[in-house]
Design a protein around this motif. Sequence first.
Motif, short mmCIF file in Angstrom:
data_model
loop_
_atom_site.label_atom_id
_atom_site.label_comp_id
_atom_site.label_asym_id
_atom_site.label_seq_id
_atom_site.Cartn_x
_atom_site.Cartn_y
_atom_site.Cartn_z
N SER A 1 33.44 19.34 49.25
CA SER A 1 33.73 18.50 48.34
C SER A 1 35.07 17.35 47.78
O SER A 1 36.35 18.44 48.61
CB SER A 1 33.08 18.93 46.80
N ARG B 1 32.19 23.63 40.34
CA ARG B 1 33.36 22.80 40.46
C ARG B 1 34.65 24.40 41.63
O ARG B 1 34.91 23.99 42.76
CB ARG B 1 34.00 21.89 40.87
N ALA C 1 37.22 18.30 45.87
CA ALA C 1 37.22 18.68 44.75
C ALA C 1 38.27 19.99 45.14
O ALA C 1 39.53 20.76 45.80
CB ALA C 1 37.53 19.44 43.34
#
Length: 698
Positions: free
Chosen positions: A434, A417, A436
């Motif tokens: 994404s 991530r 994140a």
Amino acid sequence: MTTFRDLGILPETAEALEAVGIMSPFPIQEMTLPVALSGSDVIGQAKTGTGKTLGFGLPLLERVTVPADVEAGRAAPDKLTDAPQALIVVPTRELCQQVTNDLLTAGKVRNVRVLAIYGGRAYEPQVEALKKGVDVIVGTPGRLLDLAGQRKLDLSHIRVLVLDEADEMLDLGFLPDVERIITMLPPKRQTMLFSATMPGAVISLARRYMSQPTHINATSPDDEGTTVKNTAQHVYRAHNMDKPEMLSRILQAEGRGLAMVFCRTKRTAADIAEQLAKRGFASGAVHGDLGQGAREQALRAFRNGKVDVLVCTDVAARGIDVEGVTHVVNYQSPEDEKTYLHRIGRTGRAGAKGIAITLVDWDDIPRWQLINKALDLKFPDPVETYSTSPHFYEELNIPAGTKGVLPRAERTRAGLRAEELEDLGETGGRGRKSAASAPAPVREERPARTPRQRRRTRGGGTLEEGTVTVPAPATEAVVEPAADADASEPRTPRRRRRARVGAPEGVAQEAVAEAAVAVAEAAPVAVEDVAVPVAEEKPRRRRAPRTTAAEPVAETVTEAPAPKVRATRSKAAAEVAADFQTVAATEPVTKPRRRARVVKPAVDEVDFQIAPPSEPVTETRRRTRTATKPKTEAVTEAPAAEGETKPHRRRPRAAVKAEAVEATTSVVTECESEAPAKPRRRRAPRATAKAEAVTTES
């Protein structure tokens, strides 16, 4: 020691290689460069990890003309063109990226324009780059044919063609596409084929499209065999249910750097990556079910050290060159010997040492024995091994007492991530950023909204200010509210609900009592205390309370027809509304009025306001049954009273119907004169009409 400058490459190219620490060539590079720089066709074969990319990349860059060559006086200005001058065809997207990066590194000083063309990305950026001008193209067959068919890609100025991993393209079914691409190229060109293995189909392809090629098979004098000497190989017979535990302990071995885990199927790769993440390892996955953005994200995180375990299928076994890979684990046995060579070739590259571990299930033993025989290895019968076997810990340098979960103190990697997911403009929603990594959307500040003032209405009209409405309790029998003082405004009809038929007498009386209270509360109540007079001029009809269920039936048949009983609900509501209208008309109101709430006993309300809710349908049928008895008695007793012997003469049926209709009309007229609100007309039951007709006749 031989250097690249000694092999005759351009000083700018040698300077770019020295800037990244590449000084001396590998055997395949040293043998290929003199032949390729002369313009001859070449078939290069070498083990994985021995530098084949620069073996064909450096001669290719020498054949390309760029503005730096014109400035240095090595080429004429008319040699310059914006069309691509060299083409490299590769089987996979990951290999396409790696070759592009290597060529950009080698041609950085000369400013050679290299473009990667492969699927999974949007067309528009690639088309824009082609319009601006490109010197070298590295691409996969599918996207190259698409752009060439759309006339976005011009292949008429190609001087050098390179087929990298030619055997893999044959295995993946790319041979027809490669042949179509070759037909679009000029006949006068240089062609080079490079691969770690050269099957017969590749040799036949070389004979068809190459002119007197030179076959170069480069090996080191001290490195015999098909595999790299610096790679230590271990093969174990393992149970499928114990493999995740064994893999977790292998990844905790001493001196372990980056590791790659290979699986045969995409589902297995995704499952193993998820299991390793749950066990505390920083893992990523690369397989065909992922979008191109996710695949590139995992590879970047693996190269940058944010992820130290990469679980992938054989799509990443070709040409992936990542520094620091110390362990390669074949979680599932490879299909053939070529796949095995390419898998373990991800470690032990460029002279480094590596460890290759293969876990063979019982079902894969025959397949592995064929691979072992083809490569002349020394593992015909792998040793049965489990995650607790002592030799398993000793051979792989796994600390004693290691468990299948990574300790929290050793979880130092940032993880997948932490790497940004690039938006490649993929179709189908793939490649989006994404949650994140994507920045949070900026919301515009809006002024605070003033809550809307809602005004309650009754009967389609707005209530006057200062009045309070008391809501009626929810009952089964809904009664219409009183009308407004202004009778000219139209009223919105309200939905009526019928009471349950056949309810017990006690339940019916409770429902009627609640409905009566609702009628009393239906009108708006004023704020001040104002006495409301009760109209006593018109005495209201009261009915005696029923003791049994049969008595009201007889009274209804003889005294009140069915339509009159059905109209009692609306009549009661209309009488209440008439009372309020009379009060509003007779007494002038100077101040807001408040109606005093008078609650009467439930028995009185039942008597003069609302009929029981269980009468309408069931009682009508019962009347029919009781009304048929007088007809029979009248017909049988009439002749006996007169003493006649002749049979009774039946009256015509039409006359009986006419009298029944006339009787029904009189009943309806009487009901309409008594009830202000006109009820829905309903024909009287046929049996009741006949009974009345017979009674009249007698």
